[in-house]
Design a protein around this motif. Structure first.
Motif, PDB file in Angstrom:
ATOM      1  N   VAL A  42       1.288   7.789   5.969  1.00  0.00           N
ATOM      2  CA  VAL A  42       0.174   6.837   6.007  1.00  0.00           C
ATOM      3  C   VAL A  42      -0.919   7.252   5.025  1.00  0.00           C
ATOM      4  CG1 VAL A  42       0.573   6.131   8.397  1.00  0.00           C
ATOM      5  CG2 VAL A  42      -0.926   8.082   7.920  1.00  0.00           C
ATOM      6  N   SER A  43      -0.619   8.187   4.134  1.00  0.00           N
ATOM      7  CA  SER A  43      -1.657   8.692   3.228  1.00  0.00           C
ATOM      8  C   SER A  43      -2.183   7.599   2.310  1.00  0.00           C
ATOM      9  CB  SER A  43      -1.116   9.855   2.404  1.00  0.00           C
ATOM     10  OG  SER A  43      -0.043   9.422   1.581  1.00  0.00           O
ATOM     11  N   ASP A  44      -1.277   6.774   1.797  1.00  0.00           N
ATOM     12  CA  ASP A  44      -1.666   5.646   0.945  1.00  0.00           C
ATOM     13  C   ASP A  44      -0.917   4.421   1.451  1.00  0.00           C
ATOM     14  OD1 ASP A  44      -3.253   6.516  -1.738  1.00  0.00           O
ATOM     15  OD2 ASP A  44      -1.965   8.143  -1.023  1.00  0.00           O
ATOM     16  N   ILE A  45      -1.667   3.356   1.698  1.00  0.00           N
ATOM     17  CA  ILE A  45      -1.089   2.168   2.322  1.00  0.00           C
ATOM     18  C   ILE A  45      -0.904   1.082   1.273  1.00  0.00           C
ATOM     19  CG2 ILE A  45      -1.449   0.396   4.079  1.00  0.00           C
ATOM     20  CD1 ILE A  45      -3.225   2.469   5.554  1.00  0.00           C
ATOM     21  N   PRO A  46       0.324   0.561   1.116  1.00  0.00           N
ATOM     22  CA  PRO A  46       0.569  -0.502   0.132  1.00  0.00           C
ATOM     23  C   PRO A  46      -0.158  -1.790   0.514  1.00  0.00           C
ATOM     24  CG  PRO A  46       2.622   0.528   0.875  1.00  0.00           C
ATOM     25  CD  PRO A  46       1.549   0.986   1.801  1.00  0.00           C
ATOM     26  N   VAL A  47      -0.729  -2.421  -0.493  1.00  0.00           N
ATOM     27  CA  VAL A  47      -1.369  -3.719  -0.314  1.00  0.00           C
ATOM     28  C   VAL A  47      -0.468  -4.752  -0.969  1.00  0.00           C
ATOM     29  CG1 VAL A  47      -3.457  -5.077  -0.633  1.00  0.00           C
ATOM     30  CG2 VAL A  47      -3.612  -2.584  -0.389  1.00  0.00           C
ATOM     31  N   LEU A  48       0.097  -5.671  -0.140  1.00  0.00           N
ATOM     32  CA  LEU A  48       1.092  -6.621  -0.646  1.00  0.00           C
ATOM     33  C   LEU A  48       0.552  -8.041  -0.584  1.00  0.00           C
ATOM     34  CD1 LEU A  48       4.335  -5.271   1.121  1.00  0.00           C
ATOM     35  CD2 LEU A  48       3.311  -4.540  -1.035  1.00  0.00           C
ATOM     36  N   SER A  49       1.009  -8.828  -1.560  1.00  0.00           N
ATOM     37  CA  SER A  49       0.703 -10.257  -1.569  1.00  0.00           C
ATOM     38  C   SER A  49       1.983 -10.982  -1.951  1.00  0.00           C
ATOM     39  CB  SER A  49      -0.418 -10.566  -2.565  1.00  0.00           C
ATOM     40  OG  SER A  49      -0.671 -11.956  -2.618  1.00  0.00           O
ATOM     41  N   GLY A  50       2.560 -11.693  -1.010  1.00  0.00           N
ATOM     42  CA  GLY A  50       3.816 -12.384  -1.271  1.00  0.00           C
ATOM     43  C   GLY A  50       4.956 -11.429  -1.579  1.00  0.00           C
ATOM     44  N   GLY A  51       4.953 -10.254  -0.995  1.00  0.00           N
ATOM     45  CA  GLY A  51       6.010  -9.281  -1.218  1.00  0.00           C
ATOM     46  C   GLY A  51       5.828  -8.435  -2.464  1.00  0.00           C
ATOM     47  N   GLU A  52       4.792  -8.741  -3.249  1.00  0.00           N
ATOM     48  CA  GLU A  52       4.539  -7.965  -4.455  1.00  0.00           C
ATOM     49  C   GLU A  52       3.369  -7.003  -4.227  1.00  0.00           C
ATOM     50  OE1 GLU A  52       3.977 -10.388  -7.858  1.00  0.00           O
ATOM     51  OE2 GLU A  52       5.933 -11.365  -7.707  1.00  0.00           O
ATOM     52  N   LEU A  53       3.480  -5.826  -4.825  1.00  0.00           N
ATOM     53  CA  LEU A  53       2.430  -4.820  -4.693  1.00  0.00           C
ATOM     54  C   LEU A  53       1.237  -5.202  -5.566  1.00  0.00           C
ATOM     55  CD1 LEU A  53       1.893  -1.882  -3.494  1.00  0.00           C
ATOM     56  CD2 LEU A  53       2.406  -1.103  -5.818  1.00  0.00           C
ATOM     57  N   VAL A  54       0.046  -5.232  -4.943  1.00  0.00           N
ATOM     58  CA  VAL A  54      -1.166  -5.532  -5.707  1.00  0.00           C
ATOM     59  C   VAL A  54      -2.151  -4.369  -5.678  1.00  0.00           C
ATOM     60  CG1 VAL A  54      -0.967  -8.022  -5.405  1.00  0.00           C
ATOM     61  CG2 VAL A  54      -2.210  -6.664  -3.698  1.00  0.00           C
ATOM     62  N   GLY A  55      -1.814  -3.324  -4.915  1.00  0.00           N
ATOM     63  CA  GLY A  55      -2.696  -2.169  -4.883  1.00  0.00           C
ATOM     64  C   GLY A  55      -2.288  -1.171  -3.821  1.00  0.00           C
ATOM     65  N   LEU A  56      -2.979  -0.031  -3.822  1.00  0.00           N
ATOM     66  CA  LEU A  56      -2.841   0.988  -2.787  1.00  0.00           C
ATOM     67  C   LEU A  56      -4.226   1.294  -2.244  1.00  0.00           C
ATOM     68  CD1 LEU A  56      -0.368   3.709  -4.205  1.00  0.00           C
ATOM     69  CD2 LEU A  56       0.088   2.042  -2.401  1.00  0.00           C
ATOM     70  N   VAL A  57      -4.301   1.549  -0.937  1.00  0.00           N
ATOM     71  CA  VAL A  57      -5.566   1.951  -0.340  1.00  0.00           C
ATOM     72  C   VAL A  57      -5.327   3.230   0.449  1.00  0.00           C
ATOM     73  CG1 VAL A  57      -5.194   0.462   1.693  1.00  0.00           C
ATOM     74  CG2 VAL A  57      -7.505   1.258   1.108  1.00  0.00           C
ATOM     75  N   SER A  58      -6.149   4.223   0.213  1.00  0.00           N
ATOM     76  CA  SER A  58      -5.982   5.497   0.910  1.00  0.00           C
ATOM     77  C   SER A  58      -6.493   5.374   2.335  1.00  0.00           C
ATOM     78  CB  SER A  58      -6.734   6.609   0.177  1.00  0.00           C
ATOM     79  OG  SER A  58      -8.125   6.422   0.295  1.00  0.00           O
ATOM     80  N   VAL A  59      -5.873   6.128   3.228  1.00  0.00           N
ATOM     81  CA  VAL A  59      -6.281   6.075   4.625  1.00  0.00           C
ATOM     82  C   VAL A  59      -7.714   6.588   4.781  1.00  0.00           C
ATOM     83  CG1 VAL A  59      -5.405   8.377   5.229  1.00  0.00           C
ATOM     84  CG2 VAL A  59      -5.489   6.561   6.974  1.00  0.00           C
ATOM     85  N   GLU A  60      -8.146   7.498   3.904  1.00  0.00           N
ATOM     86  CA  GLU A  60      -9.522   7.984   3.955  1.00  0.00           C
ATOM     87  C   GLU A  60     -10.520   6.848   3.722  1.00  0.00           C
ATOM     88  OE1 GLU A  60      -6.940  11.422   2.622  1.00  0.00           O
ATOM     89  OE2 GLU A  60      -7.177   9.302   2.096  1.00  0.00           O
ATOM     90  N   HIS A  61     -10.218   5.974   2.747  1.00  0.00           N
ATOM     91  CA  HIS A  61     -11.092   4.842   2.469  1.00  0.00           C
ATOM     92  C   HIS A  61     -11.100   3.846   3.622  1.00  0.00           C
ATOM     93  CE1 HIS A  61     -10.904   5.488  -2.167  1.00  0.00           C
ATOM     94  NE2 HIS A  61     -11.782   6.280  -1.572  1.00  0.00           N
ATOM     95  N   VAL A  62      -9.948   3.667   4.254  1.00  0.00           N
ATOM     96  CA  VAL A  62      -9.866   2.740   5.386  1.00  0.00           C
ATOM     97  C   VAL A  62     -10.717   3.242   6.543  1.00  0.00           C
ATOM     98  CG1 VAL A  62      -8.326   1.727   7.116  1.00  0.00           C
ATOM     99  CG2 VAL A  62      -7.589   1.906   4.729  1.00  0.00           C
ATOM    100  N   LEU A  63     -10.631   4.535   6.842  1.00  0.00           N
ATOM    101  CA  LEU A  63     -11.373   5.097   7.966  1.00  0.00           C
ATOM    102  C   LEU A  63     -12.884   5.118   7.706  1.00  0.00           C
ATOM    103  CD1 LEU A  63      -9.026   8.075   8.903  1.00  0.00           C
ATOM    104  CD2 LEU A  63      -9.269   5.879  10.090  1.00  0.00           C
TER     105      LEU A  63
END
Length: 320
Positions: A42-63
């Protein structure tokens, strides 16, 4: 850690057992979705749009984000991306240079395949480091092979080294036969025998320098093709300089210009040929899966010595 694929591509290290999100989801929604689920990473969470990767978000930023902050505002929109066929080492360097802790894997059309977790990337970096150190120890690409050769028993050491030395012994006998074929020229001009060891030594010295450069290059991934032209020119130039220095000095000391010209030409050709031989053998042995640490030195010496003696004999026979 998952074992690397046989072809050493990144595909054997990928997992899709990770949480995913979308750009419009809020940090609070993602935080609520994480508890109660067990993921590989869970260190980096994929950000998907329509099945395509549009970014990564770190769990630290989410918290750390405010509850109503959207994922699109805290994600990295240009994360390091590799394809399933990317070599492990290249993939690891892509992650390190970008400053991410995980690596996203997508296909040529941008569809998300999974994440390479940090612990697996660290395993790749460690394995590649050990391999590079093994190469520096003798251009052996298998760390276990390096350790095995280092601690092997005396009979095994003899078995690995003796064949190459027997090749050298056979080469010495062949060299004696070649020298004997020029017996008439040497008998007519005894001084020719005085200079033969020096010519052979110079060729071996030039070859050893070239061989060292090539082996060092192979140890850090530099192909022979990248250094071939420069080393060939270096051998030619060294041959010219050595001959140019030897001829006038020999003429002053021994008083025979014709003899010195013949020996100088032999020096020039021998040095030039030695560079080519010294470049070729480590490369060929490595391609054949043999250890250049044992074979390239003895074999190169035999071939260089034979070619040097042949050049010397032919030149002095024709010019004197």
């Amino acid at each position: 850690m998952t074992e690397p694929a046989a072809d050493r591509s990144i595909v054997g290290l990928v997992t899709d057992d990770v949480p995913v999100t979308n750009p419009e989801e809020t940090a609070a929604q993602l935080r609520e979705a994480l508890p109660g689920n067990r993921y590989v990473s869970v260190s980096d969470i994929p950000v998907l749009s329509g099945g395509e990767l549009v970014g990564l978000v770190s769990v630290e930023h989410v918290l750390a984000a405010e509850p109503d902050v959207r994922i699109t505002d805290i994600m990295d929109p240009r994360p390091p991306i590799v394809t399933p066929g990317t070599h492990q080492e290249k993939a690891a360097w892509a992650m390190v240079q970008h400053g991410e802790s995980a690596l996203a894997v997508v296909d040529s059309e941008g569809r998300f395949h999974g994440i390479v977790p940090p612990n697996r990337i660290m395993g790749v970096l460690l394995a590649e480091h050990e391999e590079d150190m093994s190469r520096l120890a003798g251009v052996v690409h298998d760390t276990e092979a390096v350790v095995g050769r280092t601690v092997e028993s005396v009979p095994q050491r003899v078995r690995h080294r003796l064949p190459w030395l027997l090749v050298g012994l056979a080469g010495a006998m062949a060299a004696a036969l070649v020298v004997s074929s020029f017996e008439a020229a040497i008998s007519a001009q005894v001084m020719l025998a005085f200079f033969l060891p020096g010519v052979v030594y110079m060729a071996d010295a030039v070859g050893t320098q070239t061989e060292t450069v090539v082996v060092r290059g192979l140890s850090v991934g530099v192909s022979v093709a990248r250094v071939a032209r420069r080393e060939a020119w270096t051998g030619l130039i060294i041959g010219v300089i050595v001959a140019a220095l030897f001829i006038p000095l020999g003429w002053v000391v021994f008083g025979d210009l014709r003899l010195m010209l013949a020996i100088g030409l032999a020096l020039f050709l021998s040095c030039a040929i030695a560079s080519v031989v010294a470049m070729s053998l480590p490369y060929l042995l490595a391609r054949l899966g043999r250890d250049p640490a044992y074979g390239s030195g003895p074999l190169a010496t035999v071939i260089q010595d034979l070619l040097t003696i042949i050049c010397y004999g032919v030149i002095v026979t024709q010019l004197l």
